[in-house]
Design an enzyme around this catalytic site. Sequence first.
Site, PDB file in Angstrom:
ATOM      1  CD  GLU A 141      -1.738  -2.232   2.273  1.00 35.74           C
ATOM      2  OE1 GLU A 141      -0.752  -1.867   3.232  1.00 35.74           O
ATOM      3  OE2 GLU A 141      -2.398  -3.014   2.209  1.00 35.74           O
TER       4      GLU A 141
ATOM      5  CE1 TYR B 162       7.333   0.345  -3.795  1.00 41.35           C
ATOM      6  CE2 TYR B 162       5.480   1.821  -3.415  1.00 41.35           C
ATOM      7  CZ  TYR B 162       6.654   1.218  -2.850  1.00 41.35           C
ATOM      8  OH  TYR B 162       7.050   1.605  -1.421  1.00 41.35           O
TER       9      TYR B 162
HETATM   10  C1  LIG Z   1      10.194   5.846  -2.343  1.00 39.69           C
HETATM   11  C2  LIG Z   1      11.741   5.710  -2.196  1.00 39.69           C
HETATM   12  C3  LIG Z   1      12.077   4.742  -1.342  1.00 39.69           C
HETATM   13  C4  LIG Z   1      12.256   5.687  -3.429  1.00 39.69           C
HETATM   14  O1  LIG Z   1      13.748   5.687  -3.087  1.00 39.69           O
HETATM   15  P1  LIG Z   1      14.946   6.101  -4.343  1.00 39.69           P
HETATM   16  O2  LIG Z   1      16.302   5.554  -3.367  1.00 39.69           O
HETATM   17  O3  LIG Z   1      14.670   7.354  -4.527  1.00 39.69           O
HETATM   18  O4  LIG Z   1      14.507   5.051  -5.462  1.00 39.69           O
HETATM   19  P2  LIG Z   1      15.133   5.385  -7.121  1.00 39.69           P
HETATM   20  O5  LIG Z   1      16.045   6.197  -6.936  1.00 39.69           O
HETATM   21  O6  LIG Z   1      14.839   3.867  -7.539  1.00 39.69           O
HETATM   22  O7  LIG Z   1      13.759   6.212  -7.693  1.00 39.69           O
HETATM   23  C5  LIG Z   1      12.687   5.822  -7.697  1.00 39.69           C
HETATM   24  C6  LIG Z   1      11.874   6.996  -8.719  1.00 39.69           C
HETATM   25  O8  LIG Z   1      11.471   8.037  -7.601  1.00 39.69           O
HETATM   26  C7  LIG Z   1      11.884   9.230  -8.339  1.00 39.69           C
HETATM   27  N1  LIG Z   1      12.117  10.072  -7.022  1.00 39.69           N
HETATM   28  C8  LIG Z   1      13.092   9.613  -6.181  1.00 39.69           C
HETATM   29  N2  LIG Z   1      13.194  10.774  -5.249  1.00 39.69           N
HETATM   30  C9  LIG Z   1      12.424  11.561  -5.741  1.00 39.69           C
HETATM   31  C10 LIG Z   1      11.973  12.873  -5.080  1.00 39.69           C
HETATM   32  N3  LIG Z   1      12.364  13.383  -4.061  1.00 39.69           N
HETATM   33  N4  LIG Z   1      11.063  13.644  -5.819  1.00 39.69           N
HETATM   34  C11 LIG Z   1      10.376  13.070  -6.951  1.00 39.69           C
HETATM   35  N5  LIG Z   1      10.852  11.801  -7.540  1.00 39.69           N
HETATM   36  C12 LIG Z   1      11.785  11.213  -6.787  1.00 39.69           C
HETATM   37  C13 LIG Z   1      12.999   8.713  -9.014  1.00 39.69           C
HETATM   38  O9  LIG Z   1      13.388   9.773  -9.905  1.00 39.69           O
HETATM   39  C14 LIG Z   1      12.609   7.450  -9.630  1.00 39.69           C
HETATM   40  O10 LIG Z   1      11.663   7.751 -10.795  1.00 39.69           O
HETATM   41  P3  LIG Z   1      12.118   7.357 -12.288  1.00 39.69           P
HETATM   42  O11 LIG Z   1      12.207   5.936 -12.250  1.00 39.69           O
HETATM   43  O12 LIG Z   1      11.297   8.092 -13.073  1.00 39.69           O
HETATM   44  O13 LIG Z   1      13.543   8.160 -12.407  1.00 39.69           O
HETATM   45  C15 LIG Z   1      12.219   7.044  -1.696  1.00 39.69           C
HETATM   46  O14 LIG Z   1      11.846   8.231  -2.356  1.00 39.69           O
HETATM   47  C16 LIG Z   1      11.904   7.410  -0.137  1.00 39.69           C
HETATM   48  O15 LIG Z   1      12.447   6.917   0.858  1.00 39.69           O
HETATM   49  N6  LIG Z   1      10.749   8.151  -0.052  1.00 39.69           N
HETATM   50  C17 LIG Z   1      10.283   8.373   1.438  1.00 39.69           C
HETATM   51  C18 LIG Z   1       9.887   6.879   2.095  1.00 39.69           C
HETATM   52  C19 LIG Z   1       8.468   6.546   1.453  1.00 39.69           C
HETATM   53  O16 LIG Z   1       7.710   7.174   0.936  1.00 39.69           O
HETATM   54  N7  LIG Z   1       8.598   4.989   1.218  1.00 39.69           N
HETATM   55  C20 LIG Z   1       7.488   4.214   0.519  1.00 39.69           C
HETATM   56  C21 LIG Z   1       6.633   4.059   1.353  1.00 39.69           C
HETATM   57  S1  LIG Z   1       4.946   3.140   0.395  1.00 39.69           S
END
Ligand SMILES: CC(C)(COP(=O)(O)OP(=O)(O)OC[C@H]1O[C@@H](n2cnc3c(N)ncnc32)[C@H](O)[C@@H]1OP(=O)(O)O)[C@@H](O)C(=O)NCCC(=O)NCCS
Length: 184
Positions: A113, A125
Amino acid sequence: MSELPFILDEMTVEDIPEVMRIERRVFSAMWTSGIYRREITANPWSHYYVLRPKHPALPPILAYGGVWRMDESAHIPTIATHPDWQGRRLGSYLLLHLLLKGEALGCTEATLEVRASNYPAQKLYLRHGFEVAGIRYHYYNDNGEDAVIMTRPTLARTALLAELAAMEADLQERWRRYYFSSPA
Ligand SMILES: CC(C)(COP(=O)(O)OP(=O)(O)OC[C@H]1O[C@@H](n2cnc3c(N)ncnc32)[C@H](O)[C@@H]1OP(=O)(O)O)[C@@H](O)C(=O)NCCC(=O)NCCS
């Protein structure tokens, strides 16, 4: 030998303080340290991992996340990347390992979720084969936000390993070009 500047490791109780430091910065409704402790020590269905950098000057944990075996489903209860290290494919790398762990446990699909407003996570995802399966209305207690239910309908090992190989090549190239930092 892997050229990646971090290693995947099981989360331990000693990691919880650092996990909580990241948790406070990235989640509006965070888990408690007690939840993590229970997940690691008392939940036989859960498996938690961290990405530890090889370089000592970096934060001790770059990303963390978990997977639960729920019958045939690998459920991803949480995943997060250190706020200063997001957007570098660490989340993608970790997610693929969580899915591989689910597959190794016998799961044939994955579920999770995600907040309706959490576009970075939804992008992550969607990039890795998840589809929107439904909405849980007013699911989150803190602000009444809806949850988007997402599923990945298959967890074929060969497909996951191919995705991981491509992700590792991408990561190595990115870190070499932009973020490379060799141990002193
Ligand atoms: C979701 C999360 C785990 C992704 O981790 P990450 O190490 O940034 O992952 P990736 O680098 O593989 O990026 C995944 C996508 O998110 C995008 N992204 C990452 N950080 C971003 C930000 N701050 N704003 C916008 N897009 C972002 C990337 O550009 C990528 O998109 P793309 O595939 O179109 O290029 C991270 O953003 C995070 O920790 N978020 C806060 C916690 C959270 O929300 N967890 C998920 C709960 S369901």
